[in-house]
Each structure stands twice: as structure tokens, then as C-alpha cells.
Scaffold this active site. Structure first.
Site, PDB file in Angstrom:
ATOM      1  N   ARG A   1     -21.505 -39.126 -10.571  1.00  0.00           N
ATOM      2  CA  ARG A   1     -21.020 -40.537 -10.880  1.00  0.00           C
ATOM      3  C   ARG A   1     -20.494 -40.639 -12.129  1.00  0.00           C
ATOM      4  NH1 ARG A   1     -21.447 -41.060  -5.961  1.00  0.00           N
ATOM      5  NH2 ARG A   1     -22.775 -42.392  -4.751  1.00  0.00           N
TER       6      ARG A   1
ATOM      7  N   GLU B   1     -14.313 -47.174 -10.973  1.00  0.00           N
ATOM      8  CA  GLU B   1     -13.478 -46.987 -10.007  1.00  0.00           C
ATOM      9  C   GLU B   1     -12.889 -48.045  -9.415  1.00  0.00           C
ATOM     10  OE1 GLU B   1     -15.503 -44.271  -7.253  1.00  0.00           O
ATOM     11  OE2 GLU B   1     -15.864 -42.946  -8.847  1.00  0.00           O
TER      12      GLU B   1
ATOM     13  N   HIS C   1     -12.625 -39.614  -5.649  1.00  0.00           N
ATOM     14  CA  HIS C   1     -13.855 -39.742  -5.169  1.00  0.00           C
ATOM     15  C   HIS C   1     -14.073 -39.229  -3.592  1.00  0.00           C
ATOM     16  CE1 HIS C   1     -18.142 -41.929  -5.384  1.00  0.00           C
ATOM     17  NE2 HIS C   1     -18.353 -40.714  -4.910  1.00  0.00           N
TER      18      HIS C   1
HETATM   19  C1  GLV Z   1     -20.853 -39.944  -2.518  1.00  0.00           C
HETATM   20  O1  GLV Z   1     -20.605 -40.251  -3.673  1.00  0.00           O
HETATM   21  C2  GLV Z   1     -22.236 -40.213  -1.889  1.00  0.00           C
HETATM   22  O2  GLV Z   1     -23.373 -40.535  -2.786  1.00  0.00           O
HETATM   23  O3  GLV Z   1     -22.698 -40.082  -0.729  1.00  0.00           O
END
Ligand code: GLV
Length: 326
Positions: free
Chosen positions: A239, A268, A285
Site C-alpha cells: 500500500r 491513488e 495498482h
Molecule cells: C489489492 O491490493 C488487494 O489488497 O487485494
């Protein structure tokens, strides 16, 4: 008996819709544009379940607005978008999708590592530009990955999948985590424990695999990048908020690290302009975004919802205490 009403903030994949539609009356928010917060709040009002993405904030405001809600099923393993204690307080089960995306995410962290080390972004741009003049000895020389030291920050399922890949590249593997893992696990993965600062100082590649929690928020503060080798690369598929992004930009600008491969960002879809450098590979992402894995994630979220309505315990509860004694 009327079927329970469910809101899904996205269309989901056909396999997941099939699971949900068999038991529930589902309203899917479709369309190319992400639904607005107002729209989600309006549509969730009369629903008993919410299937949501990591971009949907499930907080007290939403819960207050949806008094019939019994379960919130996140289509993601990370659940920092959900206020789990607030769900628990209101007796709402919260679920996520662990286990199915580990290998796919590790594949992608590896992709970023290879891409930044071997300058694939710059190389691809040159190959497409029409300006390539042919092979040259010192053209786009990068760094080797094989035989180097990989530092894994967060040694859960995804971190361990990284370690497994490293052995094929004859890498030395270091890891750090809040807790050291059992010796047999270390041995089977050829991984050595280090404290965070030692790992930063010794690694050629630092790859992050921690969840975002109050403890990990901002753990890559500016001074941490200055502990890394000038030749080292920083890879983040966890993250964005685990990183002080301004600190990362400062380290890149000062040449304190060699580059970065990033899939996640603090705010984001905003990406700090200072990160848009040739020695940073940027992805939007997508670490878990293979069709197989995203389909499985959506199906698991659907199964978490249908299990509850069948009177079973959803398999991936984040707050199992909500159903204790029920
Ligand atoms: C993606 O970032 C997730 O947490 O599945």
C-alpha cells in the site's frame, strides 16, 4: 422468502455473479466510470450485503446509512478501506480474500524488480521511438537481479512467495517482520532474519509486503531510504501509505537509491510528479490483476456473502467475534 438484497459496487466477473445471483437479489453498479460516493450511499441504504472494492470506504458514515447491512465483502486481501471495529460495533461481518492472490502478486513484484533493474521502460520507449540506432556496448546497461540480495519486508504469504522465486535467481534472501518465523520455515525458504535497518543496509532489492496498519503507516520514512545502498532498488506492491512518498522522491533525486518499482501510491490515482522519473517503473495498482486471480477474488467475496445468508460462517471473516454465540 424474498432473496436478500445485495449491492455490488462493481459488475464483478460472470463466475462471481453466478454465485451471488443464485441466492441473492443483487444490484450491480456497472459502467466505465467508478460510482460516486453519493451513489453508493444511496443504493446501499436498503441492502443486507455490500460487495465492495478497496476504493470504497466502509466507515461509520456508510454503516449508519445502511441499517440492514449484515456483511461487507471486500474484493481484496488488504482491508485498510474498511473500519473493521465500526463494523463489529454494528454487528456487521467484514470479509476479505486472502490466499488466492499471493503468487500473482509476487509475480508482479518480481516483474517490477526486473523491469526497473533492466530498464525495460526506457528500453521499450527507445524501441518504439524510431530513434534506436542499433546495438551498442553501453546502451541501457542496468543491474543484475540474479545473485543479489533480496530484502523482504513483511514475511507473510506474499513475502514467502517472493522468497521462493528468489532461489531460482540464486539470490540471498533476508526478511524482516514483527516476528521471526519458525526455524524450519526460514530454512526451507533459505531466508535469514534481520532487523529492519540491517535489512535496508544489506539489500540490493527491498520489496514490501506488509499490510497497511497504524504500525506500518509511513514505516518507510525519509531516513529509511538513506539507509539503503546507493545501488539498491525499492519495490512496493503493498500500500502506498507505508511510504513517505516525498522522502522517496528526495532519496531518488539525491541518488541515495538507484530506482524504484511502484504499484501503489498514497493518494491513488494521484502519483507524485517527482516519482515520474526514468529510474522509476510505475504501475497502476495491478499486482493481483490476472484474469484467473481477479476472478477467484470476486468469487471468494461472493461466497463470503452467500455463506452468511445460508446460516454458515463466512470463510474469511475479519471480525469472527460478530458471530460468536450465533
Ligand atoms: C489489492 O491490493 C488487494 O489488497 O487485494
Amino acid at each position: 422468502m424474498p432473496k436478500p438484497k445485495v449491492l455490488s459496487t462493481r459488475a464483478l466477473f460472470p463466475a462471481a455473479r453466478k454465485i451471488l445471483d443464485a441466492d441473492c437479489d443483487v444490484e450491480y453498479m456497472t459502467g466505465d466510470v467508478r460510482p460516486s460516493r453519493e451513489d453508493v450511499l444511496r443504493r446501499v441504504k436498503d441492502k443486507e450485503a455490500l460487495v465492495c472494492l478497496l476504493t470504497d470506504k466502509v466507515n461509520d458514515e456508510l454503516l449508519r446509512n445502511a441499517p440492514k447491512l449484515r456483511v461487507v465483502a471486500n474484493v481484496a486481501v488488504g482491508f485498510d478501506n474498511i473500519d473493521v471495529p465500526a463494523c463489529t460495533k454494528r454487528g456487521v461481518v467484514a470479509t476479505n480474500t486472502p490466499g488466492v492472490l499471493d503468487e500473482t502478486t509476487a509475480d508482479f513484484a518480481w516483474t517490477l524488480m526486473m523491469a526497473v533493474a533492466r530498464r525495460i521502460g526506457e528500453g521499450e520507449a527507445l524501441a518504439r521511438s524510431g530513434k534506436w540506432t542499433g546495438w551498442d556496448l553501453d546502451q541501457l546497461v542496468g543491474a543484475d537481479v540474479w545473485g543479489k540480495t533480496l530484502g523482504i519486508v513483511g514475511f507473510g504469504r506474499i513475502g514467502r512467495a517472493m522468497a521462493r522465486r528468489a532461489s531460482g535467481f540464486q539470490m540471498r534472501v533476508l526478511y524482516t517482520d514483527a516476528q521471526r518465523v519458525a526455524e524450519d520455515v526460514e530454512q526451507s525458504l533459505h531466508a535469514e532474519f534481520r532487523d529492519f535497518d540491517s535489512l535496508l543496509a544489506e539489500s540490493d532489492y527491498v520489496s514490501v509486503h506488509v499490510p497497511l496498519t497504524p504500525e506500518t503507516h509511513g514505516m518507510f520514512s525519509s531516513p529509511k531510504f538513506f539507509r539503503m545502498k546507493r545501488t539498491a532498488f525499492f519495490i512496493n506492491t503493498s500500500r502506498g501509505a507505508v511510504v513517505d512518498e516525498a522522502g522517496l522522491v528526495a532519496a531518488l533525486e539525491a541518488g541515495k537509491i538507484a530506482g524504484a518499482g511502484l504499484d501503489v501510491y498514497e493518494n491513488e490515482p494521484f502519483i507524485l510528479p517527482g516519482l515520474k522519473r526514468p529510474n522509476v517503473v510505475l504501475a497502476p495498482h495491478i499486482a493481483s490483476a490476472s484474469l484467473e486471480t481477479r476472478t477467484k477474488m470476486a468469487c471468494i467475496a461472493a461466497e463470503n456473502v452467500t455463506a452468511l445468508f445460508r446460516g454458515q460462517r463466512p470463510p474469511n471473516m475479519l471480525n469472527p467475534e460478530v458471530l460468536n454465540g450465533k
